[in-house]
Motif scaffolding. Structure first.
Motif, short mmCIF file in Angstrom:
data_model
loop_
_atom_site.label_atom_id
_atom_site.label_comp_id
_atom_site.label_asym_id
_atom_site.label_seq_id
_atom_site.Cartn_x
_atom_site.Cartn_y
_atom_site.Cartn_z
N LEU A 32 0.86 -1.17 0.00
CA LEU A 32 0.00 0.00 0.00
C LEU A 32 0.90 1.22 0.00
O LEU A 32 1.58 1.49 1.01
N ASN A 33 0.96 1.91 -1.12
CA ASN A 33 1.90 3.03 -1.29
C ASN A 33 3.31 2.53 -0.96
O ASN A 33 3.77 1.59 -1.58
N ASP A 34 3.97 3.11 0.00
CA ASP A 34 5.32 2.69 0.37
C ASP A 34 5.33 1.76 1.59
O ASP A 34 6.36 1.61 2.23
N TYR A 35 4.20 1.17 1.90
CA TYR A 35 4.08 0.29 3.07
C TYR A 35 3.81 -1.14 2.64
O TYR A 35 3.20 -1.39 1.61
N GLU A 36 4.27 -2.08 3.48
CA GLU A 36 4.01 -3.49 3.26
C GLU A 36 3.07 -4.02 4.33
O GLU A 36 3.20 -3.66 5.50
N VAL A 37 2.15 -4.86 3.91
CA VAL A 37 1.29 -5.61 4.82
C VAL A 37 1.91 -7.00 4.87
O VAL A 37 2.05 -7.66 3.84
N LYS A 38 2.31 -7.42 6.08
CA LYS A 38 3.04 -8.67 6.23
C LYS A 38 2.33 -9.59 7.21
O LYS A 38 1.67 -9.13 8.14
N LEU A 39 2.51 -10.89 6.99
CA LEU A 39 2.05 -11.91 7.92
C LEU A 39 3.27 -12.59 8.51
O LEU A 39 4.31 -12.70 7.85
N HIS A 49 14.71 -4.84 20.27
CA HIS A 49 15.14 -3.98 19.18
C HIS A 49 14.24 -2.75 19.09
O HIS A 49 13.21 -2.68 19.76
N SER A 50 14.64 -1.80 18.27
CA SER A 50 13.79 -0.64 17.99
C SER A 50 13.94 -0.28 16.52
O SER A 50 14.86 -0.74 15.84
N HIS A 51 13.01 0.51 16.05
CA HIS A 51 13.04 1.04 14.68
C HIS A 51 13.07 2.56 14.82
O HIS A 51 12.05 3.17 15.16
N GLU A 52 14.23 3.14 14.61
CA GLU A 52 14.41 4.58 14.84
C GLU A 52 13.56 5.46 13.94
O GLU A 52 13.17 6.55 14.34
N ASP A 53 13.25 4.99 12.71
CA ASP A 53 12.59 5.85 11.74
C ASP A 53 11.13 5.54 11.48
O ASP A 53 10.52 6.17 10.62
N THR A 54 10.57 4.56 12.18
CA THR A 54 9.18 4.20 11.86
C THR A 54 8.45 3.56 13.05
O THR A 54 9.07 2.91 13.88
N ASP A 55 7.15 3.79 13.09
CA ASP A 55 6.28 3.06 14.00
C ASP A 55 6.10 1.65 13.42
O ASP A 55 6.37 1.41 12.24
N GLU A 56 5.61 0.72 14.26
CA GLU A 56 5.37 -0.65 13.80
C GLU A 56 4.04 -1.13 14.36
O GLU A 56 3.82 -1.11 15.56
N LEU A 101 -0.38 -9.85 11.84
CA LEU A 101 -0.28 -8.99 10.69
C LEU A 101 0.57 -7.80 11.11
O LEU A 101 0.37 -7.25 12.20
N LEU A 102 1.51 -7.43 10.27
CA LEU A 102 2.36 -6.26 10.51
C LEU A 102 2.13 -5.26 9.40
O LEU A 102 1.89 -5.63 8.25
N PHE A 103 2.23 -3.99 9.75
CA PHE A 103 2.09 -2.92 8.76
C PHE A 103 3.21 -1.94 9.01
O PHE A 103 3.29 -1.35 10.09
N GLU A 104 4.12 -1.82 8.03
CA GLU A 104 5.28 -0.95 8.21
C GLU A 104 5.85 -0.57 6.86
O GLU A 104 5.54 -1.20 5.84
N PRO A 105 6.71 0.47 6.82
CA PRO A 105 7.29 0.88 5.54
C PRO A 105 8.06 -0.25 4.87
O PRO A 105 8.70 -1.07 5.53
N ALA A 106 7.98 -0.30 3.55
CA ALA A 106 8.70 -1.30 2.77
C ALA A 106 10.18 -1.26 3.13
O ALA A 106 10.76 -0.18 3.31
N GLY A 107 10.78 -2.44 3.26
CA GLY A 107 12.20 -2.53 3.54
C GLY A 107 12.56 -2.51 5.01
O GLY A 107 13.73 -2.62 5.36
N THR A 108 11.58 -2.37 5.91
CA THR A 108 11.86 -2.37 7.35
C THR A 108 12.35 -3.75 7.76
O THR A 108 11.70 -4.76 7.50
N MET A 109 13.51 -3.79 8.38
CA MET A 109 14.08 -5.08 8.81
C MET A 109 13.42 -5.53 10.11
O MET A 109 13.17 -4.70 11.01
N ASN A 110 13.19 -6.81 10.25
CA ASN A 110 12.47 -7.34 11.40
C ASN A 110 13.18 -7.11 12.73
O ASN A 110 12.54 -6.97 13.76
N THR A 111 14.51 -7.04 12.72
CA THR A 111 15.25 -6.85 13.97
C THR A 111 15.67 -5.40 14.18
O THR A 111 16.42 -5.12 15.13
N GLY A 112 15.19 -4.49 13.35
CA GLY A 112 15.49 -3.08 13.54
C GLY A 112 16.97 -2.82 13.72
O GLY A 112 17.80 -3.27 12.93
N ASP A 113 17.32 -2.13 14.82
CA ASP A 113 18.70 -1.75 15.09
C ASP A 113 19.54 -2.87 15.71
O ASP A 113 20.75 -2.74 15.85
N ALA A 114 18.92 -4.00 16.07
CA ALA A 114 19.63 -5.07 16.77
C ALA A 114 20.48 -5.94 15.85
O ALA A 114 21.52 -6.43 16.24
#
Length: 126
Positions: A32-39, A49-56, A101-114
């Motif tokens: 959806l636009n620049d976001y991925e819907v993931k299972l 871990h954390s994602h500095e640039d995005t909510d999850e 179900l996860l909704f986050e920007p495309a390319g977001t790594m599952n382990t974030g900064d870890a």
């Protein structure tokens, strides 16, 4: 000659979940636009871990999920969702097999900064 548009079909979450059994592996089922819907299917404890640039966004489809936060846990039942704000350290834990179900920007790594051995890019499922 231009290509015919692909037929639009709904995404059946149960059917998509039945296509894989691997735990802690995100499968992209829609964009959806620049976001991925993931299972994903979860069981056990992930990594802090954390994602500095995005909510999850986490939504439980079946099972139960605890999202550990440094200031307290958030427990989710089927049909419930929670948004982890950007930059907030968290650790998902599933005491039983849980589908989310996860909704986050495309390319977001599952382990974030870890990083580490549990890091996996999302895979597209048709």
């Amino acid at each position: 000659m231009s290509e015919k548009p692909k037929k639009s079909v709904p995404v059946n979450m149960a059917a998509k979940l039945a296509e894989f059994s691997e735990l802690w592996s995100q499968k992209t089922v829609a964009v959806l636009n620049d976001y991925e819907v993931k299972l994903a299917k979860l069981h056990g404890e992930f990594v802090w871990h954390s994602h500095e640039d995005t909510d999850e966004l986490f939504m439980v489809l079946s099972g139960r999920l605890t999202i550990q936060l440094r200031d307290g846990d958030v427990d989710l039942a089927p049909g419930e969702l929670f948004v982890v704000p950007r930059g907030v350290e968290h650790c998902p834990v599933a005491e039983e097999e849980t589908a989310i179900l996860l909704f986050e920007p495309a390319g977001t790594m599952n382990t974030g900064d870890a990083g580490g051995p549990m890091t996996k890019a999302a895979e597209l499922v048709d």
